[in-house]
Design a protein around this motif. Structure first.
Motif, short mmCIF file in Angstrom:
data_model
loop_
_atom_site.label_atom_id
_atom_site.label_comp_id
_atom_site.label_asym_id
_atom_site.label_seq_id
_atom_site.Cartn_x
_atom_site.Cartn_y
_atom_site.Cartn_z
N SER A 32 -11.55 5.92 8.21
CA SER A 32 -11.87 6.40 7.12
C SER A 32 -10.22 7.21 6.60
CB SER A 32 -12.44 7.52 7.21
OG SER A 32 -12.16 8.28 8.79
N ASP A 33 -9.46 6.87 7.46
CA ASP A 33 -7.99 6.76 7.84
C ASP A 33 -7.21 6.50 6.88
OD1 ASP A 33 -8.53 9.92 9.17
OD2 ASP A 33 -7.03 8.89 10.98
N LEU A 34 -7.65 4.50 7.29
CA LEU A 34 -6.78 3.78 6.41
C LEU A 34 -6.81 4.09 4.91
CD1 LEU A 34 -6.91 1.01 9.28
CD2 LEU A 34 -4.98 2.47 8.43
N ALA A 35 -8.60 3.96 4.81
CA ALA A 35 -9.09 4.01 3.39
C ALA A 35 -8.37 5.39 2.71
CB ALA A 35 -10.62 3.76 3.45
N LYS A 36 -7.92 5.95 3.08
CA LYS A 36 -8.20 7.24 1.87
C LYS A 36 -7.22 7.02 0.99
CE LYS A 36 -8.68 10.75 5.49
NZ LYS A 36 -8.28 11.63 5.87
N ASP A 37 -5.74 6.67 1.57
CA ASP A 37 -5.03 6.04 0.19
C ASP A 37 -4.32 5.07 0.27
OD1 ASP A 37 -3.25 7.27 -1.47
OD2 ASP A 37 -1.15 6.95 0.01
N VAL A 38 -5.01 4.36 -0.62
CA VAL A 38 -4.78 3.14 -1.25
C VAL A 38 -4.43 2.80 -2.66
CG1 VAL A 38 -7.36 2.01 -0.55
CG2 VAL A 38 -7.08 2.87 -2.42
N THR A 39 -3.99 3.55 -3.25
CA THR A 39 -3.00 3.66 -4.28
C THR A 39 -1.57 2.96 -3.94
OG1 THR A 39 -1.46 5.85 -3.78
CG2 THR A 39 -3.88 5.51 -5.77
N PRO A 40 -0.99 2.44 -4.95
CA PRO A 40 0.09 1.58 -5.03
C PRO A 40 1.10 2.61 -4.75
CG PRO A 40 -0.64 0.67 -7.04
CD PRO A 40 -1.95 1.03 -6.26
N GLU A 41 2.07 2.47 -3.98
CA GLU A 41 2.91 2.94 -4.79
C GLU A 41 4.20 3.09 -5.54
OE1 GLU A 41 7.15 3.33 -1.59
OE2 GLU A 41 5.30 4.14 -0.33
N THR A 42 4.70 3.59 -6.08
CA THR A 42 5.79 3.57 -7.49
C THR A 42 6.53 4.58 -7.27
OG1 THR A 42 4.75 5.47 -8.13
CG2 THR A 42 3.51 3.87 -9.27
N ASP A 43 7.72 3.88 -8.12
CA ASP A 43 9.16 4.48 -8.00
C ASP A 43 9.14 5.88 -7.89
OD1 ASP A 43 10.17 2.52 -7.78
OD2 ASP A 43 9.85 1.47 -9.82
N LYS A 44 8.43 6.64 -8.23
CA LYS A 44 8.33 8.08 -8.47
C LYS A 44 7.71 8.57 -7.25
CE LYS A 44 5.42 8.77 -12.59
NZ LYS A 44 4.54 9.59 -13.18
#
Length: 71
Positions: A56-68
């Motif tokens: 569940s810790d690995l699945a929390k943040d799945v958004t791709p990293e952007t320049d911002k």
């Protein structure tokens, strides 16, 4: 080999073990076996909970990293 023992054979083995070791020794041995089984079940439960938590810790943040995000 062990598939032909049957109920009379198991009872005979139980009586022989009881005579050899005595009721007190068998009782304490079965208590230790029970504690071991309980400990094993607790360890399995804790291990599965830990794996679920890691997943569940690995699945929390799945958004791709952007320049911002880098700023």
């Amino acid at each position: 080999m062990l598939n032909n023992i049957g109920l009379p054979g198991i009872l005979l083995i139980a009586v022989v073990v009881l005579v050899l070791f005595g009721r007190g020794k068998i009782s304490s041995l079965m208590g230790e076996v029970g504690k071991g089984i309980t400990s094993f079940k607790k360890g399995i439960k804790e291990g599965s909970e830990e794996l679920e938590q890691d997943a569940s810790d690995l699945a929390k943040d799945v958004t791709p990293e952007t320049d911002k995000d880098k700023v």
